[in-house]
Scaffold this motif. Structure first.
Motif, short mmCIF file in Angstrom:
data_model
loop_
_atom_site.label_atom_id
_atom_site.label_comp_id
_atom_site.label_asym_id
_atom_site.label_seq_id
_atom_site.Cartn_x
_atom_site.Cartn_y
_atom_site.Cartn_z
N ARG A 124 -30.63 -1.49 -32.40
CA ARG A 124 -30.11 -2.43 -31.39
C ARG A 124 -31.19 -3.41 -30.96
O ARG A 124 -30.92 -4.58 -30.70
CB ARG A 124 -29.60 -1.64 -30.18
N ALA A 125 -32.42 -2.93 -30.88
CA ALA A 125 -33.53 -3.81 -30.51
C ALA A 125 -33.80 -4.84 -31.60
O ALA A 125 -34.17 -5.99 -31.31
CB ALA A 125 -34.78 -2.99 -30.23
N ALA A 141 -26.47 -4.28 -14.94
CA ALA A 141 -25.24 -4.95 -15.34
C ALA A 141 -25.16 -6.38 -14.83
O ALA A 141 -24.29 -7.15 -15.25
CB ALA A 141 -24.03 -4.17 -14.85
N ASN A 142 -26.05 -6.76 -13.92
CA ASN A 142 -26.05 -8.13 -13.39
C ASN A 142 -26.59 -9.15 -14.39
O ASN A 142 -26.44 -10.34 -14.18
CB ASN A 142 -26.90 -8.20 -12.11
N PHE A 143 -27.22 -8.68 -15.46
CA PHE A 143 -27.88 -9.60 -16.40
C PHE A 143 -27.26 -9.41 -17.78
O PHE A 143 -27.82 -8.76 -18.66
CB PHE A 143 -29.39 -9.33 -16.43
N LEU A 144 -26.08 -10.01 -17.95
CA LEU A 144 -25.33 -9.82 -19.20
C LEU A 144 -25.97 -10.54 -20.37
O LEU A 144 -25.68 -10.23 -21.53
CB LEU A 144 -23.89 -10.32 -19.01
N GLU A 145 -26.83 -11.52 -20.11
CA GLU A 145 -27.45 -12.23 -21.23
C GLU A 145 -28.54 -11.39 -21.91
O GLU A 145 -28.98 -11.74 -23.01
CB GLU A 145 -28.06 -13.55 -20.75
N ILE A 146 -28.96 -10.30 -21.29
CA ILE A 146 -29.96 -9.43 -21.89
C ILE A 146 -29.28 -8.54 -22.94
O ILE A 146 -28.27 -7.90 -22.66
CB ILE A 146 -30.66 -8.57 -20.82
N ASP A 147 -29.86 -8.50 -24.13
CA ASP A 147 -29.30 -7.68 -25.22
C ASP A 147 -29.86 -6.26 -25.22
O ASP A 147 -29.16 -5.31 -25.60
CB ASP A 147 -29.58 -8.34 -26.57
N VAL A 148 -31.10 -6.10 -24.82
CA VAL A 148 -31.73 -4.79 -24.80
C VAL A 148 -32.87 -4.82 -23.78
O VAL A 148 -33.48 -5.87 -23.55
CB VAL A 148 -32.27 -4.41 -26.20
#
Length: 502
Positions: free
Chosen positions: A282-283, A333-340
């Motif tokens: 995932r990373a 969950a506030n930062f949806l643009e973060i992938d990992v």
């Protein structure tokens, strides 16, 4: 494994603290012995400390006031009780101690023994009760061969009984190695060693000395740690998990002093490693990485953060840093643009189970595996981020960018999405240090020339992008009465519709 970082505020308010046996026994008159007040007072007076921070975990807080009063009466120093740590209670909270300008810290209870740099430190582990005879009997049942090569590890709160246990075992098992607790004295940390003096079992010059996670032991020349079995004394928890992940080629067994039972650890560590390998995949797929600051006290945490920023940038990914104390699902969950996310914390709290999070949380070692093509997956697992730094036992340098590598970009297939991904670390942005590329991106139904930004592109693709002020586009009106009632049924709703039907 999420208790240290993921407990919700509601659960903290409603939970009940189970008072440990240490606290119960202390009310019977053994307070000074269990909390080693005489040794603590000697540490304070010999160094002429005037302000002392006493850090207690939740289960020991009922005794905090009495211990504080005893120390103040004996030393005339001013004490401050640190009850709620910003991160895991096993770590030393130097930031809270600096708020009161303390001269030193006394840390009570279980500890990960991670080195600190700012203030002088004394560890007082306490003395949890343990039946040494039953522990030795459980060891003999688990290891029937007297020639077994076994390393004895233990929770720090049982260190006071290890000397007696070794006396019972070493005459029968000549190849048993009992670990010692040891701190990094260069950091100004001390601990009260009253378990035993290792005079009759000096290490040979040819022995291989291992110092890891505050434990010190040696293996015979020609042997390696993988040739030994591990016997752990303590409850199942983060400490045991950390040991099993680090020495994952060793067979583990344990003795629980509270239940008086020994067992072969049945946790399938290979399955756990495969779950961590999934997180690494995932990373590799991620384009935006969030760096979570999970400690402010472990030495060199700023260095590893800078190293993570560097390798993430060189791998062509974007990074953002977050310092939010104890993390939980709603916060991330506030930062949806973060992938990992990559968590920088002490070894025991780094292995966060992120199955309930919207995005996976990996360790610095896993992030390096995802970004550094020179680091290969060998089954070795590193939970202490200090080993990844230059000079560390597991440091692997990042390949230098090369102009000739532009024509040799390689691709591989994601094992999760099945899509192709580029495995190149050479780009003009990395070599020159700046981004000179521009591209056409859609914005408000028009095409404008703008620099590409991952977070901005994510925002542009969202259906709701926040409130728009529209300055100068809306008329100025006087304040008017708003709706009354609750959102599910305002008082004015349905009035006009009812008259229409009539």
């Amino acid at each position: 494994m999420t208790d240290a970082f993921s407990s919700s505020s509601e659960a903290v308010l409603q939970r009940t603290v189970n008072v440990s046996t240490i606290t119960t026994t202390s009310h019977a008159g053994n307070l000074a012995q269990l909390y080693q007040i005489a040794e603590t007072c000697h540490f304070i007076t010999s160094n002429q400390f005037k302000k002392v921070a006493l850090q207690f975990p939740d289960e020991l807080l009922p005794d905090a006031v009495r211990v504080s009063a005893e120390i103040e009466n004996e030393t005339k120093a001013k004490t401050f009780i640190l009850g709620d740590t910003s991160y895991g209670s096993c770590c030393v909270d130097e930031v809270a101690a600096e708020h009161v300008r303390a001269d030193c810290i006394v840390h009570y209870g279980t500890s990960c023994l991670s080195p600190c740099r700012r203030l002088p430190l004394l560890y007082v582990f306490g003395k949890r009760p343990i039946d040494v005879q039953q522990c030795a009997a459980a060891f003999k049942e688990l290891y029937l061969d007297p020639q077994s090569h076994v390393i004895v590890l233990y929770d720090v709160t049982y260190s006071h009984a290890i000397g007696d246990l070794r006396t019972l075992l070493c005459d029968i098992y000549p190849n048993v190695v009992v670990s010692l607790l040891k701190t990094d004295h260069s950091c100004g940390a001390e601990l009260i060693q009253d378990s035993y003096v290792d005079d009759n079992h000096t290490d040979s010059q040819d022995d291989i000395v291992i110092f890891k996670f505050g434990r010190h032991f040696s293996v015979k020349a020609g042997q390696s740690v993988d040739n030994y079995s591990m016997f752990y004394i303590g409850q199942e928890g983060l400490t045991l998990t950390n040991f099993m992940m680090t020495w994952n080629h060793c067979a583990f067994s344990s003795f629980n002093p509270e239940t008086h039972t020994g067992r072969v650890e049945s946790v399938k560590i290979n399955k756990a490693l495969m779950k961590r390998y999934y997180a690494i995949e995932r990373a590799k797929d991620a384009s935006v990485v969030g760096i979570l600051v999970g400690t402010l006290g472990v030495a060199n945490y700023l260095t590893i953060i800078e190293q993570l920023k560097d390798i993430i940038h060189k791998a062509g990914k974007k990074s953002y840093m977050f310092a939010m104390g104890k993390i939980n699902v709603p916060k991330l969950a506030n930062f949806l643009e973060i992938d990992v996310y990559v968590l920088v914390a002490c070894p025991e709290n780094s292995l966060l189970d992120s199955s309930e999070f919207y995005r996976p949380v990996v360790t610095p070692f896993e992030m390096e595996l995802a970004c550094n093509k020179h680091r290969e997956w060998t089954g070795e697992y590193v939970t202490d981020f200090r080993d990844l730094l230059p000079g560390g036992s597991s440091h692997v340098g990042f390949p230098e960018p090369d102009q000739s590598a532009f024509e040799e970009e390689t691709t591989d297939v994601s094992l999760i999405t099945g899509a192709l991904r580029t495995c190149s670390t050479a780009s003009s942005e990395i070599i020159n240090g700046t981004s000179e590329s521009t591209s056409l991106v859609p914005r408000n139904q028009t095409l404008t020339v703008a620099n590409t930004n991952t977070a901005a592109s994510f925002l542009a693709g969202r259906s709701w992008q926040g409130l728009e002020p529209k300055l100068g586009q809306t008329p100025v009106v006087k304040a008017v009465g708003g709706r009354r009632g609750i959102a599910i049924a305002y008082e004015e709703e349905g009035v006009g519709n009812a008259s229409t039907h009539l």
